[in-house]
Design a protein around this motif. Structure first.
Motif, PDB file in Angstrom:
ATOM      1  N   ASN A 229     -14.433 -17.034   8.067  1.00  0.00           N
ATOM      2  CA  ASN A 229     -13.898 -16.739   6.727  1.00  0.00           C
ATOM      3  C   ASN A 229     -15.007 -16.360   5.764  1.00  0.00           C
ATOM      4  O   ASN A 229     -14.838 -15.456   4.925  1.00  0.00           O
ATOM      5  N   TYR A 230     -16.146 -17.032   5.873  1.00  0.00           N
ATOM      6  CA  TYR A 230     -17.261 -16.690   4.994  1.00  0.00           C
ATOM      7  C   TYR A 230     -17.795 -15.292   5.293  1.00  0.00           C
ATOM      8  O   TYR A 230     -18.060 -14.509   4.369  1.00  0.00           O
TER       9      TYR A 230
ATOM     10  N   GLN B 114     -18.120 -12.109   2.530  1.00  0.00           N
ATOM     11  CA  GLN B 114     -19.414 -11.659   2.007  1.00  0.00           C
ATOM     12  C   GLN B 114     -19.622 -10.159   2.315  1.00  0.00           C
ATOM     13  O   GLN B 114     -18.944  -9.598   3.171  1.00  0.00           O
TER      14      GLN B 114
ATOM     15  N   MET C 189     -23.515 -25.219   2.048  1.00  0.00           N
ATOM     16  CA  MET C 189     -23.278 -24.049   1.219  1.00  0.00           C
ATOM     17  C   MET C 189     -22.374 -24.364   0.030  1.00  0.00           C
ATOM     18  O   MET C 189     -22.607 -23.885  -1.087  1.00  0.00           O
ATOM     19  N   GLU C 190     -21.347 -25.166   0.234  1.00  0.00           N
ATOM     20  CA  GLU C 190     -20.415 -25.476  -0.859  1.00  0.00           C
ATOM     21  C   GLU C 190     -21.113 -26.217  -1.985  1.00  0.00           C
ATOM     22  O   GLU C 190     -20.903 -25.911  -3.161  1.00  0.00           O
TER      23      GLU C 190
ATOM     24  N   ALA D 249     -14.526 -21.681   9.402  1.00  0.00           N
ATOM     25  CA  ALA D 249     -15.258 -21.631   8.132  1.00  0.00           C
ATOM     26  C   ALA D 249     -16.296 -20.516   8.162  1.00  0.00           C
ATOM     27  O   ALA D 249     -16.451 -19.762   7.182  1.00  0.00           O
TER      28      ALA D 249
ATOM     29  N   ILE E 157     -20.506 -25.121   6.010  1.00  0.00           N
ATOM     30  CA  ILE E 157     -21.433 -24.129   6.538  1.00  0.00           C
ATOM     31  C   ILE E 157     -22.843 -24.510   6.110  1.00  0.00           C
ATOM     32  O   ILE E 157     -23.183 -24.424   4.923  1.00  0.00           O
TER      33      ILE E 157
END
Length: 240
Positions: free
Chosen positions: A129-130, A134, A234-235, A126, A223
């Motif tokens: 991927n973030y 970004q 974060m989501e 996770a 995250i």
């Protein structure tokens, strides 16, 4: 191309420019593993503080107090530093005030970053991927142990570096070193870490289950991100 760098201990952080970077805080054994599990199991937010007195003050105002010094829970708090304590939504909806020997101090020293997120093996993919999605340069900050480099945080930094290959340029040799260590150790990290100082320290406290749990990769797809003075999901932040 964006750049990735690794700071092997917060004592070296003054050598790095954190502004305009996403900083990934890493304290595998065990603060950032706790933070990941807590957020994944419904904790509303975590307020990381550097000092025991700050944590106790927040506890007196209604937070759940989680504290650790030298691997142990000081007297007068509700929780220590075990990620297993947060499983099964044990503290869902709660606000946790947290202070640890190394991890929360690393967060405090990184607050000038563009963004601060929490990484662990438990949410490794996770995080990777973030970071790919970004737009900013990345600095991975290893919490270490009382200012010194430790192996487990360096291994995680290397795991993230490996995942970012092709998307980020390597900025310094610490990036290469951490990736080399991870590639050497990844087939059996528990065995590789058996001789390292912090694992020995924690084994003396009879918390082998915590050590094994913290090395499991990709158990959660969350995250924790620092917003103002608290870590939140974060989501959920994006959805609101």
């Amino acid at each position: 191309m964006r750049k990735v760098d690794v700071c092997l201990t917060p004592e070296l952080l003054h050598l790095y420019e954190v502004e305009k970077r996403v900083v990934v805080i890493v304290d595998i054994l065990r603060a950032t593993s706790c933070m990941t599990v807590a957020i994944a199991n419904g904790v509303e937010k975590i307020i990381p503080v550097a000092k025991l007195e700050e944590c106790q003050s927040l506890r007196e105002k209604g937070c759940v107090g989680a504290a650790e010094r030298d691997g142990k829970m000081p007297e007068g708090f509700d929780l220590g530093n075990s990620p297993l304590a947060y499983l099964n939504n044990a503290y869902a909806g709660k606000t946790i005030a947290m202070t640890t020997t190394n991890g929360t101090l690393a967060i405090a020293k990184s607050k000038d970053a563009e963004e601060v997120i929490v990484g662990s093996f438990l949410n490794k993919t996770a995080v990777i991927n973030y970071l790919i999605a970004q737009p900013n340069d990345v600095l991975i900050v290893c919490a270490g142990w009382k200012g010194k480099v430790n192996l487990e945080d360096t291994l995680f930094a290397g795991a993230v570096v490996e995942g970012l290959k092709g998307y980020f340029e390597i900025e310094n040799d610490s990036v290469i070193a951490s990736a080399t260590l991870y590639n050497h150790a990844k087939k059996d990290m528990l065995a590789y870490l058996s001789a390292c100082s912090h694992v020995k320290r924690l084994k003396n406290l009879n918390i082998q289950k915590d050590i094994e749990f913290c090395l499991h990769e990709d158990q959660f797809n969350v995250i924790p991100v620092l917003k103002e003075d608290a870590l939140v999901d974060m989501e959920k932040l994006v959805l609101t």
